[in-house]
Design a protein around this motif. Structure first.
Motif, mmCIF file in Angstrom:
data_model
loop_
_atom_site.group_PDB
_atom_site.id
_atom_site.type_symbol
_atom_site.label_atom_id
_atom_site.label_comp_id
_atom_site.label_asym_id
_atom_site.label_seq_id
_atom_site.Cartn_x
_atom_site.Cartn_y
_atom_site.Cartn_z
ATOM 1 N N ASP A 35 -5.282 44.269 30.341
ATOM 2 C CA ASP A 35 -5.350 45.433 29.459
ATOM 3 C C ASP A 35 -4.156 46.348 29.753
ATOM 4 O O ASP A 35 -3.801 46.562 30.906
ATOM 5 N N PRO A 36 -3.508 46.904 28.727
ATOM 6 C CA PRO A 36 -2.336 47.768 28.957
ATOM 7 C C PRO A 36 -2.643 48.976 29.843
ATOM 8 O O PRO A 36 -1.797 49.380 30.646
ATOM 9 N N ALA A 37 -3.825 49.539 29.731
ATOM 10 C CA ALA A 37 -4.169 50.698 30.568
ATOM 11 C C ALA A 37 -4.235 50.290 32.041
ATOM 12 O O ALA A 37 -3.752 51.008 32.925
ATOM 13 N N GLN A 42 -1.621 50.016 37.393
ATOM 14 C CA GLN A 42 -1.050 49.209 38.476
ATOM 15 C C GLN A 42 0.433 49.529 38.660
ATOM 16 O O GLN A 42 0.927 49.625 39.785
ATOM 17 N N ALA A 43 1.151 49.708 37.555
ATOM 18 C CA ALA A 43 2.574 50.034 37.640
ATOM 19 C C ALA A 43 2.765 51.387 38.318
ATOM 20 O O ALA A 43 3.660 51.552 39.158
ATOM 21 N N VAL A 44 1.919 52.348 37.969
ATOM 22 C CA VAL A 44 2.000 53.663 38.602
ATOM 23 C C VAL A 44 1.719 53.546 40.093
ATOM 24 O O VAL A 44 2.412 54.136 40.926
ATOM 25 N N ARG A 45 0.678 52.773 40.445
ATOM 26 C CA ARG A 45 0.351 52.564 41.864
ATOM 27 C C ARG A 45 1.523 51.945 42.615
ATOM 28 O O ARG A 45 1.863 52.370 43.722
ATOM 29 N N VAL A 48 4.251 54.471 43.133
ATOM 30 C CA VAL A 48 3.898 55.407 44.203
ATOM 31 C C VAL A 48 4.095 54.754 45.568
ATOM 32 O O VAL A 48 4.638 55.363 46.501
ATOM 33 N N ILE A 49 3.671 53.511 45.678
ATOM 34 C CA ILE A 49 3.812 52.792 46.957
ATOM 35 C C ILE A 49 5.288 52.624 47.312
ATOM 36 O O ILE A 49 5.697 52.845 48.455
ATOM 37 N N GLN A 50 6.099 52.257 46.336
ATOM 38 C CA GLN A 50 7.531 52.079 46.603
ATOM 39 C C GLN A 50 8.188 53.405 46.967
ATOM 40 O O GLN A 50 9.015 53.465 47.881
ATOM 41 N N ALA A 51 7.809 54.477 46.278
ATOM 42 C CA ALA A 51 8.367 55.790 46.605
ATOM 43 C C ALA A 51 7.966 56.194 48.019
ATOM 44 O O ALA A 51 8.775 56.750 48.772
ATOM 45 N N ARG A 52 6.732 55.910 48.393
ATOM 46 C CA ARG A 52 6.257 56.220 49.740
ATOM 47 C C ARG A 52 7.062 55.438 50.774
ATOM 48 O O ARG A 52 7.437 55.970 51.823
ATOM 49 N N GLU A 53 7.320 54.154 50.481
ATOM 50 C CA GLU A 53 8.093 53.336 51.414
ATOM 51 C C GLU A 53 9.528 53.853 51.533
ATOM 52 O O GLU A 53 10.096 53.876 52.626
ATOM 53 N N VAL A 54 10.099 54.279 50.402
ATOM 54 C CA VAL A 54 11.467 54.815 50.431
ATOM 55 C C VAL A 54 11.500 56.078 51.278
ATOM 56 O O VAL A 54 12.392 56.252 52.123
ATOM 57 N N ARG A 55 10.531 56.971 51.073
ATOM 58 C CA ARG A 55 10.493 58.206 51.866
ATOM 59 C C ARG A 55 10.294 57.887 53.337
ATOM 60 O O ARG A 55 10.912 58.507 54.209
#
Length: 120
Positions: A35-37, A42-45, A48-55
């Motif tokens: 489902d697109p939603a 999942q894409a947002v999650r 967020v995970i990648q941004a957390r890893e970068v930080r």
């Protein structure tokens, strides 16, 4: 309603069946994995995970840089202290050499005076 009314077996079975049906209905109401939603969440999650890893990586790099800077400062301070000790040791050696020369000159003067008195 009578508070002393006991729950009959049939009533309990009906309540259990209703609860099962409600759980099944909730499960069926969930959107599918494609489902697109769901995909958007999942894409947002993942973002967020990648941004957390970068930080986290940036914090680790900053911590390592600060640690390297502290170690460099410590090494520079140790080098300065060692240079100061060497300078002080050289000054002490120079003072001792000057003192020894003064003492030798005084001793030689006394010796020369004694020799001069002995010659008279």
């Amino acid at each position: 309603m009578n508070p002393f009314k006991s729950n009959q077996l049939v009533d309990r079975l009906e309540a259990t069946a209703k609860a099962r049906q409600a759980t099944l209905a909730r499960f069926r109401a969930r959107p599918a994995a494609d489902d697109p939603a769901v995909l958007a969440r999942q894409a947002v999650r993942h973002a967020v995970i990648q941004a957390r890893e970068v930080r986290s990586t940036e914090r680790e790099a900053a911590r390592l840089a600060a640690q390297a800077e502290r170690e460099a400062e410590i090494l520079a301070a140790e080098a300065d202290a060692a240079a100061e000790r060497v300078r002080q040791a050289a000054e002490k050696t120079e003072r001792q050499a000057a003192l020894a020369a003064e003492q030798k000159a005084a001793r030689d003067a006394r010796f020369a005076a004694r020799k001069a008195r002995a010659r008279r």
